[in-house]
Scaffold this motif. Sequence first.
Motif, PDB file in Angstrom:
ATOM      1  N   GLY A  83       4.258  31.700  64.309  1.00  0.00           N
ATOM      2  CA  GLY A  83       5.418  32.530  64.526  1.00  0.00           C
ATOM      3  C   GLY A  83       6.684  31.874  64.395  1.00  0.00           C
ATOM      4  N   LEU A  84       7.713  32.520  64.241  1.00  0.00           N
ATOM      5  CA  LEU A  84       9.127  31.991  64.308  1.00  0.00           C
ATOM      6  C   LEU A  84      10.071  33.142  64.712  1.00  0.00           C
ATOM      7  N   GLY A 114      18.482  28.892  65.016  1.00  0.00           N
ATOM      8  CA  GLY A 114      19.916  28.951  65.211  1.00  0.00           C
ATOM      9  C   GLY A 114      20.683  30.194  64.782  1.00  0.00           C
ATOM     10  N   HIS A 115      19.713  31.355  64.357  1.00  0.00           N
ATOM     11  CA  HIS A 115      20.325  32.530  63.964  1.00  0.00           C
ATOM     12  C   HIS A 115      20.013  33.673  65.072  1.00  0.00           C
ATOM     13  N   ALA A 116      21.068  34.190  65.907  1.00  0.00           N
ATOM     14  CA  ALA A 116      20.786  35.079  66.863  1.00  0.00           C
ATOM     15  C   ALA A 116      20.663  36.579  66.355  1.00  0.00           C
ATOM     16  N   LYS A 117      19.597  36.671  65.829  1.00  0.00           N
ATOM     17  CA  LYS A 117      19.300  38.209  64.858  1.00  0.00           C
ATOM     18  C   LYS A 117      18.076  38.193  65.205  1.00  0.00           C
ATOM     19  N   GLN A 118      17.693  39.794  65.401  1.00  0.00           N
ATOM     20  CA  GLN A 118      16.396  40.405  65.903  1.00  0.00           C
ATOM     21  C   GLN A 118      15.468  40.256  64.637  1.00  0.00           C
ATOM     22  N   VAL A 119      14.976  39.160  64.442  1.00  0.00           N
ATOM     23  CA  VAL A 119      14.133  38.636  63.058  1.00  0.00           C
ATOM     24  C   VAL A 119      13.040  37.906  63.507  1.00  0.00           C
ATOM     25  N   LEU A 120      11.810  38.389  63.181  1.00  0.00           N
ATOM     26  CA  LEU A 120      10.649  37.106  63.548  1.00  0.00           C
ATOM     27  C   LEU A 120       9.837  37.408  62.328  1.00  0.00           C
ATOM     28  N   ILE A 121       8.803  36.239  62.368  1.00  0.00           N
ATOM     29  CA  ILE A 121       7.771  36.216  61.207  1.00  0.00           C
ATOM     30  C   ILE A 121       6.391  35.913  61.989  1.00  0.00           C
ATOM     31  N   LEU A 122       5.368  36.314  61.546  1.00  0.00           N
ATOM     32  CA  LEU A 122       4.249  35.746  61.854  1.00  0.00           C
ATOM     33  C   LEU A 122       3.266  35.593  60.775  1.00  0.00           C
ATOM     34  N   ASN A 123       2.399  34.520  61.010  1.00  0.00           N
ATOM     35  CA  ASN A 123       1.191  34.524  60.115  1.00  0.00           C
ATOM     36  C   ASN A 123       0.288  33.659  60.783  1.00  0.00           C
TER      37      ASN A 123
END
Length: 175
Positions: free
Chosen positions: A45-46, A52-61
């Motif tokens: 996950g990340l 360095g990007h303060a955005k409500q974005v995440l990924i998971l695998n």
Amino acid sequence: MKLTIVEYPDKKLKEKSKAIEKFDKELHKLLDAMYEVMIKSNGIGLAAIQVGHAKQVLILNIPDENDTQPLDNLIEMINPTIVQRSGETVYQEGCLSVPSFYEDIDRHEKIIVHYHDREGSAQTLSADGLLSIAIQHEIDHLNGILFIDKLSYSRRKKFEKEYKRVQKEKKLSKA
């Protein structure tokens, strides 16, 4: 887009992420670049703040039964919100932003999360097990919380001491 992992104790990791309003090519580039970094770093996950990007974005695998992470299993969550939690579990967590450290962390066993996909379509996901834990971990990042922030006072002091020792050893080995 070239991204690198932001590591503790960088203050950027404490920043609260902002909601995404535009589901455009820039967002897609960020998601694609995050995937490359996560896979290269052996992560599951990340969160965008970790690069360095303060955005409500995440990924998971989450790895499958063969311990592989096929692209088909990738979950991209934009503006995620946990709407339901149940049960309790403890899992030994690690983090790409706090390399080489693992600690037992209390989490909810099952969650339901609302989010948007890369195109902006609303989605709902019920998760349990490792997926539930990983989602909670990454959403914490979006709120400026690291897994080590959840440690008891004494465990946190022990972690800080150990982390400083390891950082000092790294510097000496590079010299």
